[in-house]
Motif scaffolding. Structure first.
Motif, mmCIF file in Angstrom:
data_model
loop_
_atom_site.group_PDB
_atom_site.id
_atom_site.type_symbol
_atom_site.label_atom_id
_atom_site.label_comp_id
_atom_site.label_asym_id
_atom_site.label_seq_id
_atom_site.Cartn_x
_atom_site.Cartn_y
_atom_site.Cartn_z
ATOM 1 N N ARG A 1 -4.834 -28.526 -8.637
ATOM 2 C CA ARG A 1 -3.880 -27.611 -8.581
ATOM 3 C C ARG A 1 -3.836 -27.011 -7.102
ATOM 4 N N VAL B 1 -2.304 -24.624 -4.034
ATOM 5 C CA VAL B 1 -1.583 -23.486 -3.281
ATOM 6 C C VAL B 1 -1.236 -23.784 -1.991
ATOM 7 N N GLU C 1 0.025 -29.836 -9.756
ATOM 8 C CA GLU C 1 0.541 -28.233 -9.756
ATOM 9 C C GLU C 1 0.412 -27.724 -8.546
ATOM 10 N N LEU D 1 1.901 -24.227 -6.160
ATOM 11 C CA LEU D 1 2.636 -22.949 -5.980
ATOM 12 C C LEU D 1 2.746 -22.777 -4.335
ATOM 13 N N LEU E 1 1.176 -15.458 -3.198
ATOM 14 C CA LEU E 1 0.180 -16.010 -4.151
ATOM 15 C C LEU E 1 -0.895 -14.896 -4.733
ATOM 16 N N SER E 2 -0.918 -14.958 -5.971
ATOM 17 C CA SER E 2 -1.969 -13.838 -6.451
ATOM 18 C C SER E 2 -3.461 -14.561 -6.070
ATOM 19 N N SER F 1 -5.677 -14.745 -8.283
ATOM 20 C CA SER F 1 -6.085 -15.743 -9.261
ATOM 21 C C SER F 1 -5.429 -17.100 -8.924
ATOM 22 N N ASP F 2 -4.091 -17.093 -8.352
ATOM 23 C CA ASP F 2 -3.464 -18.406 -8.095
ATOM 24 C C ASP F 2 -4.678 -19.049 -6.994
ATOM 25 N N ASP G 1 -7.794 -20.307 -8.498
ATOM 26 C CA ASP G 1 -7.773 -21.503 -9.297
ATOM 27 C C ASP G 1 -7.572 -22.867 -8.748
ATOM 28 N N ALA G 2 -7.121 -22.484 -7.525
ATOM 29 C CA ALA G 2 -6.541 -23.732 -6.784
ATOM 30 C C ALA G 2 -7.915 -24.534 -6.593
#
Lengths: 150, 488
Positions: B2, B4, B33, B35, B47-48, B50-51, B54-55
Motif C-alpha cells: 500500500r 501513498v 494499492e 493513493l 491524503l488522510s 489514516s491513509d 496505513d501506507a
C-alpha cells in the motif's frame, strides 16, 4: 463565446513548422483567433519561461508546452499533429503530438480541473493513439471534450 | 503493498497529473494499492492521516517542495522527479517496495505508538521475521482482552468463590446489595471479554498481513474457530489463512469500476466466505471427531500409572490453552468429580495445578529475562501472574501465539511435571476451578504448592532456553527510519 476546452478551430492535424517556437506560435495564433488569448507575445513569453525550467517533451512523441498566463481568458487546449515531428527536448525523439495548454493565471480549481483530466489522459495509450490516427478536426475536438468531461 | 504518493510540478497544470496517472497505472499493473495527492492547480483530495498511517511506503514525485512533508516522517520515503514518475513509474514503485521491505516495522498494523517488533530482527525480511511480526500484531491487540477478561474472572472468584460460574445470568437475577451478584456480574462480563480472544487474535493477524480488507475475514475465521472448538491455535490458522486469502485476492486485477468497492465490499465478503467456510467445513468435523476419540481413549485408559496419567493430562492442559485438547483433559477431570473417588479428586488437582503453570511460568520468565520478550509480552506478564494463580490458562495465549514453537513445548513440559508430581504427592481437589481461591479445598496443600512451583520453574527455564535457540544475537532496538532520498 464558448468556453469548451477545445473546438475544431483549435485543432491542426497538419501542423507545419521547422521548430518548437514556430509550431507553438502557430497554435497560439489559433488561441488568439478563438479569443482565448489576449496578448500573443506575452503568452508566448510565459510558455517559453515554463519551457526553460524543464523541456516539456515526453517519451512517446508528445510535447506539452503549457503555462499559466495573465493573457489567457479560459482553460484551453490547442492541439497540433506534426507528421515530421518537432523537437520538444524528449530523449527519444521529436514530438508528433503537440498539446498547447493555456491556463488562466487566476483560474479557480474547479475551472482548472478539466486540464488535470486532460493531463491524465495524456498518459493513456488509447488517447494518444486515437489522436495519432484521427482524420477530422471536429471529431478530434469532440473526442477530447468527451474524454475530459468529469 | 500500500503506497501513498504526492506529485507536484512548477505550474501544477500538467506534469502533476500525468505523474499521478502514471503511478496509478503502474501500481494497478503490479496489484499494489496507491493513493496519490496531486498538489496542483486543480486542487486535490489530501491524503488522510489514516491513509498515511496505513501506507507501507511513500513516493514523492516532485520538482517543487512537497507541502506538509513532515507527515511522512515515520515512513519509508522514496523520492523522484515528476519526469521519473511519468517515464518510469514502475521503477519508483519497485523502489518503494524495496524501501518498505527494509522497514518492515511500518508495514504491519501501522500503530506508530508501538515500537514493535523491537526484537532486533527488523533487518531481515525473511518469512520467519514477517510471520513473527504478523503474530505479534495479533498478540498486541489480544492482550487487553486477556487482561480485562482475566482480571474480571479472577475478581469474581476472589469475591464469589469458585461456584460463581454456576450463578444465574445477571440478566435474570441481579441484586445490587448482594456481593455474590457483583461477583457473578464480574464473571459474566469477563467471560464475554474472553469470547473475543480468538477472533481478535485472528482478525489482527490478518490485518497485519493484508490490511483492512482482511480484518473482517480474520475476525469471522476466528469466530468460526471458536465455534468449532479449535482454540487459539485454530485462531492462528484462521488469521494466517484470512491474510493469505485476502492478500491473494487483492492481486487479481479488476476493472476500474469495481476497484473502488473491492476493499470495503468484495474482499471482506469473499474473504469471510472462503475463510469461514474452510474453518467450518475442513476443521470443524475433524476436530469434533478427534475430541471424541481422545475422550474415548482417556476413558479407556487402564493400568496406567498415576504419575504418567498426571503428566499426560498436565501436558494436554498446557498444549493449547483453552483449545480442544485442553478441553478434553479438563472435561475428563471434571467428569470424574461426580464420582467423588480419591483418584478422581487427585486427577482434578493435577489438572488444575498443570493449568496454572503456563501463565505463571511465562510471567516468571518475562520478569527475570525481559530482553527475551517483546514489550507487549512483558506488559502481559503482569496480569499473567494473577491469571495463572486463578487457573486461567488463557493468560499464556499472548506468549504462545507470538512464538508457538518455543512457548508451547516449554509450557507442556512444566505442566506435565506439575501434573505428575501432584499425582505422586496424592494431592486432591474437590472444586473444578478457582486456582489459589480454592486452596482450602485442596488436600495436602503444601506438597501441591510444591508441585506447582516445580512445574513453573521447569517451564520458565525451558522457555528461556528455547528463546535462545535459532535467534540471532539481539542488536539494539529498531533502527531509526531513514529515507532513501534521491535529490532532485
Amino acid at each position: 463565446m464558448t468556453t469548451e476546452l477545445i473546438t475544431s478551430e483549435l485543432v491542426d492535424l497538419d501542423l507545419v513548422g521547422p521548430d518548437r517556437a514556430s509550431v507553438v506560435r502557430s497554435l497560439a495564433e489559433r488561441l488568439v483567433a478563438e479569443g482565448r488569448v489576449t496578448d500573443i507575445e506575452r503568452f508566448l513569453a510565459d510558455v517559453d519561461a515554463r519551457e526553460q525550467q524543464m523541456a516539456t517533451g515526453m517519451e512517446g512523441g508528445i510535447g506539452i508546452p503549457h503555462c499559466r498566463s495573465e493573457a489567457v481568458t479560459a482553460p484551453t487546449l490547442a492541439f497540433g499533429r506534426s507528421r515530421p515531428g518537432v523537437d520538444f527536448g524528449a530523449e527519444d525523439g521529436p514530438a508528433h503530438l503537440v498539446f498547447l495548454i493555456a491556463a488562466p493565471q487566476h483560474g479557480d480549481s474547479d475551472h482548472l480541473a478539466v486540464l488535470a483530466a486532460l493531463a491524465r489522459r495524456l498518459m493513456r495509450d488509447e488517447f494518444t493513439r486515437t489522436l495519432l490516427d484521427a482524420t477530422d478536426s471536429s471529431a478530434v475536438a469532440e473526442y477530447v471534450r468527451e474524454e475530459v468531461t468529469p | 503493498m500500500r503506497v501513498v504518493a504526492v506529485t507536484a510540478c512548477p505550474t501544477g497544470i500538467a506534469h502533476t497529473y500525468m505523474a499521478a496517472e502514471a503511478l496509478e497505472q503502474a501500481a494497478k499493473a503490479t496489484g499494489d494499492e496507491i493513493l496519490v495527492e496531486t498538489q496542483g492547480s486543480a486542487g486535490s483530495t489530501a491524503l488522510s492521516a489514516s491513509d498515511v498511517r496505513d501506507a507501507d511506503a511513500v513516493i514523492l514525485a516532485a520538482d517543487v517542495g512537497v507541502t506538509d512533508r513532515e507527515r511522512f516522517a515515520s515512513k519509508p520515503v522514496v523520492e523522484g522527479t515528476v519526469k521519473q514518475a511519468i517515464n518510469d513509474a514502475a521503477g519508483l514503485i519497485e523502489r518503494a517496495r524495496d524501501a518498505a521491505g527494509r522497514h518492515p516495522a511500518s508495514a504491519g498494523a501501522g500503530t506508530p505508538s508501538e515500537p514493535e517488533p523491537e526484537s532486533g530482527e527488523v533487518a531481515g525480511t525473511g518469512f520467519g521475521t514477517r510471520l513473527r511480526q504478523w503474530l505479534m500484531t495479533g498478540v498486541s491487540y489480544v492482550i487487553p482482552f486477556v487482561a480485562a477478561g482475566g482480571l474480571l474472572i479472577a475478581l469474581s472468584f476472589a469475591i464469589g468463590g469458585y461456584q460463581i460460574t454456576e450463578a444465574p445470568d445477571v440478566t435474570e437475577r441481579f441484586d445490587p446489595a448482594s456481593l455474590t451478584s457483583w461477583a457473578a456480574l464480574a464473571n459474566q462480563v469477563g467471560s464475554a471479554a474472553f469470547e473475543f480472544l480468538v477472533p481478535v487474535l485472528a482478525g489482527f493477524i490478518a490485518f497485519a498481513m493484508a490490511d483492512r480488507p482482511a480484518l473482517a475475514p480474520g475476525f469471522v475465521g476466528g469466530a468460526a474457530a471458536v465455534a468449532v472448538d479449535a482454540g487459539f491455535l485454530g485462531g492462528l490458522v484462521a488469521g494466517l489463512l484470512a491474510g493469505a486469502v485476502v492478500g491473494g485476492l487483492r492481486r487479481i486485477r479488476v476493472p476500474r469500476a469495481v476497484a473502488g468497492i473491492m476493499p470495503v465490499v468484495v474482499l471482506p465478503f469473499l474473504g469471510s466466505l472462503i475463510v469461514g467456510g474452510l474453518m467450518f467445513v475442513l476443521l470443524g468435523a475433524p476436530i469434533a471427531a478427534a475430541m471424541t476419540a481422545l475422550t474415548g481413549w482417556l476413558n479407556g485408559l487402564t493400568g496406567v500409572s498415576a504419575l504418567l496419567l498426571g503428566a499426560l493430562l498436565g501436558g494436554m492442559i498446557a498444549v493449547d490453552a483453552g483449545g480442544p485438547i485442553n478441553k478434553v483433559a479438563y472435561t475428563f477431570a471434571v467428569g470424574g468429580l461426580t464420582t467423588g473417588s480419591d483418584t478422581a479428586l487427585q486427577i482434578m488437582a493435577a489438572v488444575m495445578g498443570a493449568g496454572m503453570v503456563p501463565p505463571l511460568a511465562l510471567a516468571l520468565a518475562a520478569t527475570v529475562r525481559g530482553s527475551s520478550f517483546s514489550r507487549a509480552e512483558r506488559e502481559s506478564s503482569r496480569p499473567a501472574w494473577l491469571l495463572g494463580a486463578s487457573f486461567i490458562t488463557e493468560g499464556a495465549i499472548p506468549f504462545a501465539a507470538a512464538d508457538p514453537l518455543r512457548v508451547i513445548p516449554s509450557a507442556v513440559l512444566g505442566s506435565a511435571t506439575t501434573g505428575a508430581l501432584s499425582m505422586a504427592f496424592g494431592a486432591t481437589l474437590r472444586a473444578p476451578h478457582g486456582g489459589v481461591f480454592v486452596l482450602p479445598l485442596v488436600g495436602d496443600p503444601l506438597l501441591y504448592f510444591l508441585a506447582i512451583v516445580a512445574g513453573v520453574l521447569v517451564s520458565a527455564l525451558a522457555v528461556l532456553v528455547a528463546k535462545r535457540i535459532g535467534r540471532a544475537p539481539r542488536s539494539a532496538e529498531s533502527a531509526p527510519v531513514e529515507s532513501s532520498a534521491v535529490t532532485v
